[in-house]
Design a protein around this motif. Structure first.
Motif, PDB file in Angstrom:
ATOM      1  N   ILE A   1       4.610   2.073   1.848  1.00 58.68           N
ATOM      2  CA  ILE A   1       5.764   2.510   1.059  1.00 58.68           C
ATOM      3  C   ILE A   1       6.332   3.801   1.630  1.00 58.68           C
ATOM      4  CG2 ILE A   1       6.469   3.372  -1.206  1.00 58.68           C
ATOM      5  CD1 ILE A   1       4.436   1.383  -2.402  1.00 58.68           C
ATOM      6  N   LYS A   2       5.463   4.723   2.002  1.00 59.21           N
ATOM      7  CA  LYS A   2       5.926   5.984   2.584  1.00 59.21           C
ATOM      8  C   LYS A   2       6.636   5.755   3.909  1.00 59.21           C
ATOM      9  CE  LYS A   2       3.261   9.541   2.595  1.00 59.21           C
ATOM     10  NZ  LYS A   2       2.096  10.443   2.706  1.00 59.21           N
TER      11      LYS A   2
ATOM     12  N   THR B   1       0.831  -1.186   0.000  1.00 60.88           N
ATOM     13  CA  THR B   1       0.000   0.000   0.000  1.00 60.88           C
ATOM     14  C   THR B   1       0.873   1.248   0.000  1.00 60.88           C
ATOM     15  OG1 THR B   1      -0.098   0.084   2.393  1.00 60.88           O
ATOM     16  CG2 THR B   1      -1.784  -1.207   1.287  1.00 60.88           C
ATOM     17  N   PHE B   2       0.280   2.324  -0.404  1.00 60.50           N
ATOM     18  CA  PHE B   2       0.998   3.589  -0.489  1.00 60.50           C
ATOM     19  C   PHE B   2       1.483   4.049   0.887  1.00 60.50           C
ATOM     20  CE2 PHE B   2       1.019   8.276  -0.875  1.00 60.50           C
ATOM     21  CZ  PHE B   2       2.028   8.368  -1.812  1.00 60.50           C
ATOM     22  N   LYS B   3       0.675   3.817   1.910  1.00 60.70           N
ATOM     23  CA  LYS B   3       1.029   4.214   3.270  1.00 60.70           C
ATOM     24  C   LYS B   3       2.270   3.453   3.757  1.00 60.70           C
ATOM     25  CE  LYS B   3      -1.456   4.908   7.579  1.00 60.70           C
ATOM     26  NZ  LYS B   3      -2.717   4.679   8.255  1.00 60.70           N
TER      27      LYS B   3
ATOM     28  N   ARG C   1      10.088   4.321   3.234  1.00 55.46           N
ATOM     29  CA  ARG C   1      10.953   5.371   2.703  1.00 55.46           C
ATOM     30  C   ARG C   1      11.460   6.291   3.817  1.00 55.46           C
ATOM     31  NH1 ARG C   1       7.935   8.423  -1.581  1.00 55.46           N
ATOM     32  NH2 ARG C   1       8.043   6.421  -2.605  1.00 55.46           N
TER      33      ARG C   1
END
Length: 94
Positions: free
Chosen positions: A6-7, A2-4, A10
């Motif tokens: 991945i952030k 999910t995008f959350k 990072r």
């Protein structure tokens, strides 16, 4: 992924790269539902230098997940770090 997630990965990579560039040791803190754990590692992350948690015998029979016990764990890890002549650490927000 999910995008959350991945952030979050990072952000943690960026923080750890800054830590590895500095010569300071790394302080990691983990809080589960029942206990609080703190450890100081060298900047490469290969060796643990000091450990403190509410899972130790000094915390037996007490409420181990509240603010008071968290401050006691902080004092305990600070004492153990000073014994090993560690004066500055970098907080790893993992």
């Amino acid at each position: 992924m999910t995008f959350k997630r991945i952030k979050r990965i990072r952000r943690s990579k960026k923080t750890r790269s800054k830590i590895s560039l500095s010569s300071l040791n790394r302080l990691t803190i983990f809080r589960s539902n029942n206990h609080i754990y703190a450890q100081i590692m060298d900047n490469a992350g290969s060796a643990v230098l000091a450990v403190a948690s509410t899972n130790e015998p000094t915390f037996k029979g007490k409420n181990r997940g509240n603010i008071g016990s968290a401050s006691l764990v902080g004092e305990l890890i600070a004492k153990r770090a000073i014994e090993k002549k560690i004066t500055k650490v970098y907080l790893d927000r993992g």
